[in-house]
Design a protein around this motif. Structure first.
Motif, PDB file in Angstrom:
ATOM      1  N   PRO A 172       0.827  -1.209   0.000  1.00  0.00           N
ATOM      2  CA  PRO A 172       0.000   0.000   0.000  1.00  0.00           C
ATOM      3  C   PRO A 172       0.862   1.261   0.000  1.00  0.00           C
ATOM      4  O   PRO A 172       1.914   1.310   0.643  1.00  0.00           O
ATOM      5  CB  PRO A 172      -0.817  -0.124   1.288  1.00  0.00           C
ATOM      6  N   ILE A 173       0.395   2.275  -0.724  1.00  0.00           N
ATOM      7  CA  ILE A 173       1.107   3.557  -0.764  1.00  0.00           C
ATOM      8  C   ILE A 173       0.179   4.724  -0.431  1.00  0.00           C
ATOM      9  O   ILE A 173       0.586   5.883  -0.538  1.00  0.00           O
ATOM     10  CB  ILE A 173       1.764   3.793  -2.147  1.00  0.00           C
ATOM     11  N   HIS A 174      -1.059   4.436   0.000  1.00  0.00           N
ATOM     12  CA  HIS A 174      -2.017   5.522   0.172  1.00  0.00           C
ATOM     13  C   HIS A 174      -1.647   6.489   1.294  1.00  0.00           C
ATOM     14  O   HIS A 174      -2.182   7.598   1.353  1.00  0.00           O
ATOM     15  CB  HIS A 174      -3.427   4.966   0.394  1.00  0.00           C
ATOM     16  N   GLN A 175      -0.725   6.088   2.187  1.00  0.00           N
ATOM     17  CA  GLN A 175      -0.278   7.011   3.228  1.00  0.00           C
ATOM     18  C   GLN A 175       1.129   7.550   2.972  1.00  0.00           C
ATOM     19  O   GLN A 175       1.699   8.230   3.818  1.00  0.00           O
ATOM     20  CB  GLN A 175      -0.354   6.340   4.597  1.00  0.00           C
ATOM     21  N   GLN A 176       1.666   7.271   1.794  1.00  0.00           N
ATOM     22  CA  GLN A 176       2.950   7.863   1.413  1.00  0.00           C
ATOM     23  C   GLN A 176       2.662   9.193   0.703  1.00  0.00           C
ATOM     24  O   GLN A 176       2.727   9.308  -0.519  1.00  0.00           O
ATOM     25  CB  GLN A 176       3.739   6.910   0.522  1.00  0.00           C
ATOM     26  N   TYR A 177       2.356  10.195   1.491  1.00  0.00           N
ATOM     27  CA  TYR A 177       1.859  11.449   0.923  1.00  0.00           C
ATOM     28  C   TYR A 177       2.899  12.187   0.097  1.00  0.00           C
ATOM     29  O   TYR A 177       2.544  13.068  -0.690  1.00  0.00           O
ATOM     30  CB  TYR A 177       1.297  12.326   2.040  1.00  0.00           C
ATOM     31  N   LYS A 178       4.156  11.808   0.229  1.00  0.00           N
ATOM     32  CA  LYS A 178       5.169  12.400  -0.632  1.00  0.00           C
ATOM     33  C   LYS A 178       4.944  12.042  -2.099  1.00  0.00           C
ATOM     34  O   LYS A 178       5.455  12.713  -3.000  1.00  0.00           O
ATOM     35  CB  LYS A 178       6.563  11.929  -0.205  1.00  0.00           C
ATOM     36  N   LEU A 179       4.164  10.965  -2.355  1.00  0.00           N
ATOM     37  CA  LEU A 179       3.880  10.542  -3.732  1.00  0.00           C
ATOM     38  C   LEU A 179       2.704  11.292  -4.346  1.00  0.00           C
ATOM     39  O   LEU A 179       2.480  11.218  -5.548  1.00  0.00           O
ATOM     40  CB  LEU A 179       3.590   9.041  -3.768  1.00  0.00           C
ATOM     41  N   TYR A 180       1.933  12.005  -3.534  1.00  0.00           N
ATOM     42  CA  TYR A 180       0.722  12.657  -4.019  1.00  0.00           C
ATOM     43  C   TYR A 180       1.081  13.924  -4.792  1.00  0.00           C
ATOM     44  O   TYR A 180       1.614  14.886  -4.233  1.00  0.00           O
ATOM     45  CB  TYR A 180      -0.192  13.030  -2.850  1.00  0.00           C
ATOM     46  N   HIS A 181       0.791  13.911  -6.080  1.00  0.00           N
ATOM     47  CA  HIS A 181       0.983  15.114  -6.876  1.00  0.00           C
ATOM     48  C   HIS A 181      -0.008  15.100  -8.036  1.00  0.00           C
ATOM     49  O   HIS A 181      -0.786  14.168  -8.183  1.00  0.00           O
ATOM     50  CB  HIS A 181       2.429  15.232  -7.374  1.00  0.00           C
ATOM     51  N   GLY A 182       0.025  16.162  -8.859  1.00  0.00           N
ATOM     52  CA  GLY A 182      -0.967  16.256  -9.927  1.00  0.00           C
ATOM     53  C   GLY A 182      -2.354  16.393  -9.342  1.00  0.00           C
ATOM     54  O   GLY A 182      -2.588  17.173  -8.428  1.00  0.00           O
ATOM     55  N   VAL A 183      -3.293  15.610  -9.863  1.00  0.00           N
ATOM     56  CA  VAL A 183      -4.665  15.649  -9.354  1.00  0.00           C
ATOM     57  C   VAL A 183      -4.875  14.647  -8.217  1.00  0.00           C
ATOM     58  O   VAL A 183      -5.966  14.501  -7.702  1.00  0.00           O
ATOM     59  CB  VAL A 183      -5.669  15.407 -10.512  1.00  0.00           C
ATOM     60  N   LYS A 184      -3.814  13.925  -7.827  1.00  0.00           N
ATOM     61  CA  LYS A 184      -3.845  12.933  -6.745  1.00  0.00           C
ATOM     62  C   LYS A 184      -4.869  11.826  -7.016  1.00  0.00           C
ATOM     63  O   LYS A 184      -5.785  11.593  -6.228  1.00  0.00           O
ATOM     64  CB  LYS A 184      -4.110  13.613  -5.407  1.00  0.00           C
ATOM     65  N   PRO A 185      -4.738  11.116  -8.137  1.00  0.00           N
ATOM     66  CA  PRO A 185      -5.729  10.087  -8.489  1.00  0.00           C
ATOM     67  C   PRO A 185      -5.655   8.901  -7.534  1.00  0.00           C
ATOM     68  O   PRO A 185      -4.601   8.285  -7.361  1.00  0.00           O
ATOM     69  CB  PRO A 185      -5.310   9.691  -9.914  1.00  0.00           C
ATOM     70  N   LEU A 186      -6.780   8.582  -6.913  1.00  0.00           N
ATOM     71  CA  LEU A 186      -6.810   7.496  -5.940  1.00  0.00           C
ATOM     72  C   LEU A 186      -7.059   6.141  -6.593  1.00  0.00           C
ATOM     73  O   LEU A 186      -6.453   5.144  -6.200  1.00  0.00           O
ATOM     74  CB  LEU A 186      -7.883   7.768  -4.882  1.00  0.00           C
ATOM     75  N   ARG A 187      -7.977   6.098  -7.580  1.00  0.00           N
ATOM     76  CA  ARG A 187      -8.316   4.801  -8.176  1.00  0.00           C
ATOM     77  C   ARG A 187      -9.080   5.026  -9.475  1.00  0.00           C
ATOM     78  O   ARG A 187      -9.671   6.089  -9.686  1.00  0.00           O
ATOM     79  CB  ARG A 187      -9.172   3.971  -7.215  1.00  0.00           C
ATOM     80  N   ILE A 188      -9.085   4.023 -10.311  1.00  0.00           N
ATOM     81  CA  ILE A 188      -9.933   4.049 -11.494  1.00  0.00           C
ATOM     82  C   ILE A 188     -11.374   3.890 -11.034  1.00  0.00           C
ATOM     83  O   ILE A 188     -11.667   3.174 -10.069  1.00  0.00           O
ATOM     84  CB  ILE A 188      -9.519   2.945 -12.491  1.00  0.00           C
ATOM     85  N   ASP A 189     -12.298   4.594 -11.705  1.00  0.00           N
ATOM     86  CA  ASP A 189     -13.695   4.563 -11.249  1.00  0.00           C
ATOM     87  C   ASP A 189     -14.639   3.931 -12.252  1.00  0.00           C
ATOM     88  O   ASP A 189     -15.460   3.094 -11.881  1.00  0.00           O
ATOM     89  CB  ASP A 189     -14.180   5.969 -10.918  1.00  0.00           C
ATOM     90  N   HIS A 190     -14.586   4.334 -13.535  1.00  0.00           N
ATOM     91  CA  HIS A 190     -15.549   3.791 -14.490  1.00  0.00           C
ATOM     92  C   HIS A 190     -15.101   4.012 -15.925  1.00  0.00           C
ATOM     93  O   HIS A 190     -14.194   4.799 -16.196  1.00  0.00           O
ATOM     94  CB  HIS A 190     -16.940   4.390 -14.282  1.00  0.00           C
ATOM     95  N   PHE A 191     -15.785   3.291 -16.818  1.00  0.00           N
ATOM     96  CA  PHE A 191     -15.693   3.511 -18.258  1.00  0.00           C
ATOM     97  C   PHE A 191     -17.032   4.055 -18.751  1.00  0.00           C
ATOM     98  O   PHE A 191     -18.080   3.723 -18.197  1.00  0.00           O
ATOM     99  CB  PHE A 191     -15.430   2.204 -19.018  1.00  0.00           C
ATOM    100  N   ASN A 192     -16.982   4.865 -19.802  1.00  0.00           N
ATOM    101  CA  ASN A 192     -18.194   5.253 -20.517  1.00  0.00           C
ATOM    102  C   ASN A 192     -17.947   4.962 -21.992  1.00  0.00           C
ATOM    103  O   ASN A 192     -16.892   5.325 -22.519  1.00  0.00           O
ATOM    104  CB  ASN A 192     -18.496   6.737 -20.299  1.00  0.00           C
TER     105      ASN A 192
END
Length: 326
Positions: free
Chosen positions: A133-153
């Motif tokens: 897991p890297i969700h608490q490695q906040y040094k990696l958060y940049h750009g729009v900070k994408p957490l996960r893929i959500d959907h296709f259209n």
């Protein structure tokens, strides 16, 4: 046409959407967009392929960028509940006369490749390599900070037929737009994972991929991305938004990658876990269905899409027109 009743006991069980494989004509340009600008994390790369994941994701990848001569989408991938579900899926597609193929994919177990009723390439798997897991490695958060893929259209020439097909494998409709005159569907949103949608279908030349969406922490992350894109050479890649959808209630922004693949940055929709939740109906002429507030969608949003590699497209059966920005 009436929305089909939920199929609560499908022939095989799908957990959620998983990942998309884009063909990128310039891998370095795509890397700069997805990694340096959006903020997805590289999990592996070589001269021909880049694997990416979101900050909350434990699976090895949610996006594959594959170098190629022409922009396209190679497959939409979904995760099933078990190895047994893979075998059940193979039997189900074979029984329908749909050719099945077992393919080797890096970082995945057995992978089943098939096509839906309009030829969209789908891949199903159960096992994918897990990463720390890297969700608490906040040094990696940049750009729009994408957490996960959500959907296709996806664009489809017949939304009713697409809804019927995906309903048969267990997708449930959450919201839909109906043309009042023909009583045919203009668009529909369907889910497996308990959000508003894992996949949606929009009337148009298809099958084509309309967009892939990524979930971000807050609307402020979207504002930050707009500032970043407007000052780093990506101003023309901003297509629509920010705004809030009526359908899904989500805060949104649509941008285009260097090859024209549309990406939605998305947050703040709602849960749809209950199996007996009634779908919400919208009229095609209601302007707030597409945009609760914000500018109406531009014409490109209804016409531009990514082709699926090796798949022919057809004109839509429904000719009704949505509300388009002047």
């Amino acid at each position: 046409m009436p929305i089909p009743q939920p199929n609560l006991y499908p022939p095989f069980n799908i957990v959620r959407l998983s990942h998309v494989e884009f063909v990128a004509t310039d891998l370095a340009a795509s890397r700069a967009f997805y990694v340096d600008t959006l903020g997805l994390q590289v999990t592996d790369e070589d001269s021909g392929t880049i694997y990416l994941r979101g900050l909350e994701e434990r699976g090895h990848h949610c996006v594959i960028l594959k170098k190629g001569p022409a922009a396209a989408v190679n497959a939409l991938s979904l995760k099933v509940y078990s190895e047994e579900d893979l075998d059940k899926a193979a039997v189900w597609f074979e029984t329908r006369g749909n050719p099945v193929e077992w393919v080797d994919r890096p970082y995945q177990g057995r992978t089943l490749r098939v096509h839906d009723n309009f030829g969209t390439p789908l891949e199903f798997y159960f096992r994918m390599d897990r990463l720390p897991p890297i969700h608490q490695q906040y040094k990696l958060y940049h750009g729009v900070k994408p957490l996960r893929i959500d959907h296709f259209n996806c664009f489809t020439p017949d939304v009713d037929a697409s809804v019927a097909f995906y309903n048969s494998i267990g997708f449930r409709v959450t919201e839909y737009t109906e043309d009042d005159e023909s009583k045919k569907l203009w668009a529909a949103w369907l889910h497996r994972k308990g959000g508003v949608h894992d996949i949606a279908f929009t009337n148009g030349v298809g099958p084509r991929l309309h967009h892939t969406a990524f979930w971000v922490p807050t609307p402020l992350n979207i504002i930050d991305l707009l500032d970043l894109m407007s000052t780093t050479g990506y101003l023309k890649n901003i297509e629509r938004g920010p705004g809030r959808h009526g359908i899904s209630n989500a805060f949104f922004l649509y941008v285009l990658d260097p090859d024209g693949h549309r990406i939605e940055i998305y947050c703040s929709d709602y849960q749809t876990v209950d199996p007996d939740l009634e779908p919400i109906k919208w009229d095609l002429k209601d302007p707030q269905r597409q945009t609760l507030w914000g500018a109406p969608a531009p014409r490109s949003w209804f016409e531009h899409g990514s082709v699926f590699a090796g798949t022919k497209t057809d004109e839509p059966l429904l000719k009704a027109q949505p509300i388009i920005a002047p």
